[in-house]
Design a protein around this motif. Sequence first.
Motif, PDB file in Angstrom:
ATOM      1  N   ASP A 182      -5.031 -10.799  -6.332  1.00 39.34           N
ATOM      2  CA  ASP A 182      -5.125 -11.982  -5.463  1.00 39.34           C
ATOM      3  C   ASP A 182      -5.475 -11.571  -4.028  1.00 39.34           C
ATOM      4  O   ASP A 182      -6.252 -12.254  -3.347  1.00 39.34           O
ATOM      5  CB  ASP A 182      -3.810 -12.768  -5.465  1.00 39.34           C
ATOM      6  CG  ASP A 182      -3.546 -13.452  -6.797  1.00 39.34           C
ATOM      7  OD1 ASP A 182      -4.531 -13.670  -7.544  1.00 39.34           O
ATOM      8  OD2 ASP A 182      -2.375 -13.754  -7.089  1.00 39.34           O
ATOM      9  N   ALA A 183      -4.933 -10.467  -3.568  1.00 42.87           N
ATOM     10  CA  ALA A 183      -5.223  -9.989  -2.215  1.00 42.87           C
ATOM     11  C   ALA A 183      -6.679  -9.541  -2.106  1.00 42.87           C
ATOM     12  O   ALA A 183      -7.340  -9.778  -1.089  1.00 42.87           O
ATOM     13  CB  ALA A 183      -4.283  -8.857  -1.843  1.00 42.87           C
TER      14      ALA A 183
ATOM     15  N   VAL B 277      -9.198 -10.681  -3.941  1.00 40.26           N
ATOM     16  CA  VAL B 277     -10.029 -11.892  -3.966  1.00 40.26           C
ATOM     17  C   VAL B 277     -10.009 -12.571  -2.601  1.00 40.26           C
ATOM     18  O   VAL B 277     -11.051 -12.999  -2.081  1.00 40.26           O
ATOM     19  CB  VAL B 277      -9.557 -12.859  -5.081  1.00 40.26           C
ATOM     20  CG1 VAL B 277     -10.218 -14.205  -4.939  1.00 40.26           C
ATOM     21  CG2 VAL B 277      -9.828 -12.259  -6.453  1.00 40.26           C
ATOM     22  N   GLU B 278      -8.853 -12.660  -2.006  1.00 39.97           N
ATOM     23  CA  GLU B 278      -8.751 -13.270  -0.672  1.00 39.97           C
ATOM     24  C   GLU B 278      -9.529 -12.455   0.358  1.00 39.97           C
ATOM     25  O   GLU B 278     -10.202 -13.015   1.239  1.00 39.97           O
ATOM     26  CB  GLU B 278      -7.272 -13.378  -0.262  1.00 39.97           C
ATOM     27  CG  GLU B 278      -7.058 -14.111   1.036  1.00 39.97           C
ATOM     28  CD  GLU B 278      -7.594 -15.530   1.026  1.00 39.97           C
ATOM     29  OE1 GLU B 278      -8.098 -15.954   2.093  1.00 39.97           O
ATOM     30  OE2 GLU B 278      -7.537 -16.207  -0.015  1.00 39.97           O
ATOM     31  N   GLY B 279      -9.479 -11.130   0.260  1.00 39.32           N
ATOM     32  CA  GLY B 279     -10.235 -10.271   1.174  1.00 39.32           C
ATOM     33  C   GLY B 279     -11.737 -10.462   1.013  1.00 39.32           C
ATOM     34  O   GLY B 279     -12.475 -10.513   2.001  1.00 39.32           O
TER      35      GLY B 279
ATOM     36  N   ARG C  84     -13.224 -13.183  -0.080  1.00 39.24           N
ATOM     37  CA  ARG C  84     -13.542 -14.501   0.501  1.00 39.24           C
ATOM     38  C   ARG C  84     -13.676 -14.401   2.024  1.00 39.24           C
ATOM     39  O   ARG C  84     -14.568 -15.007   2.630  1.00 39.24           O
ATOM     40  CB  ARG C  84     -12.455 -15.514   0.160  1.00 39.24           C
ATOM     41  CG  ARG C  84     -12.605 -16.132  -1.182  1.00 39.24           C
ATOM     42  CD  ARG C  84     -11.781 -17.415  -1.305  1.00 39.24           C
ATOM     43  NE  ARG C  84     -11.844 -17.873  -2.671  1.00 39.24           N
ATOM     44  CZ  ARG C  84     -10.850 -17.805  -3.550  1.00 39.24           C
ATOM     45  NH1 ARG C  84      -9.684 -17.298  -3.193  1.00 39.24           N
ATOM     46  NH2 ARG C  84     -11.012 -18.240  -4.770  1.00 39.24           N
ATOM     47  N   THR C  85     -12.791 -13.640   2.632  1.00 40.49           N
ATOM     48  CA  THR C  85     -12.844 -13.470   4.082  1.00 40.49           C
ATOM     49  C   THR C  85     -14.134 -12.774   4.502  1.00 40.49           C
ATOM     50  O   THR C  85     -14.775 -13.170   5.494  1.00 40.49           O
ATOM     51  CB  THR C  85     -11.625 -12.669   4.566  1.00 40.49           C
ATOM     52  OG1 THR C  85     -10.432 -13.343   4.151  1.00 40.49           O
ATOM     53  CG2 THR C  85     -11.619 -12.509   6.068  1.00 40.49           C
TER      54      THR C  85
ATOM     55  N   ASP D  90     -17.005 -15.222   4.199  1.00 37.85           N
ATOM     56  CA  ASP D  90     -17.004 -16.147   5.339  1.00 37.85           C
ATOM     57  C   ASP D  90     -17.538 -15.472   6.597  1.00 37.85           C
ATOM     58  O   ASP D  90     -18.239 -16.095   7.408  1.00 37.85           O
ATOM     59  CB  ASP D  90     -15.596 -16.691   5.587  1.00 37.85           C
ATOM     60  CG  ASP D  90     -15.116 -17.602   4.463  1.00 37.85           C
ATOM     61  OD1 ASP D  90     -15.971 -18.074   3.673  1.00 37.85           O
ATOM     62  OD2 ASP D  90     -13.889 -17.832   4.380  1.00 37.85           O
TER      63      ASP D  90
END
Length: 195
Positions: free
Chosen positions: A116-117, A119-121, A123-124, A127
């Motif tokens: 999850d971390a 995937v979030e990284g 996404r960041t 962006d």
Amino acid sequence: MPRYPHEPETAPEGAAGPPREDSHEPAPPLRPQTTNDETGPDVVGPAIAEDEYPAAMKELEDRWRRALADLDNLRKRHAKELERERTVERSRTAAAFLPVLDNLELALSHADADSDAVVEGIRTVRDQAVNVLELLGYPRHAETGVAFDPARHQAVSVVHDPDVEPGTVVQVLRPGYGDGDRQLRPATVTVAKRE
């Protein structure tokens, strides 16, 4: 024949006067008098004596060659400046993407960590890359529910969707970047149609 006060009584010397009423001869054609120091419509500058033609031609040829050399130097200088500007712009654009690459490498180094971390990284980082493109003048377009615009969208499929107005974008398969003349690519979309 009455004369006006400002009109001379006699014609100037060398000029043909009006035909006399008692004469049946046609008047000679009027020809302007020219002297050697007058210039005609095709002559630029003072009249040149025949023995001065070679020197004048040499001077004109020299001026012509200098103008050609100046034009050639201007072309070369413009080409160098254009290449320098391209190099500066390429390096500025590449420098804007360096933080994106740094963050991708950081995300890859933590691939063994919590998914999850990671995937979030990612996404960041995505962006951040979108933000760089927007700063360069290419905003992202991935909107659904908007009317299909052939200038901004490329339809790859159509679907029947009774809940949506026909001609509306229902799915974005690949986002588009840029607007108008400054468009990198149109958005690839699926569009609603009537049954």
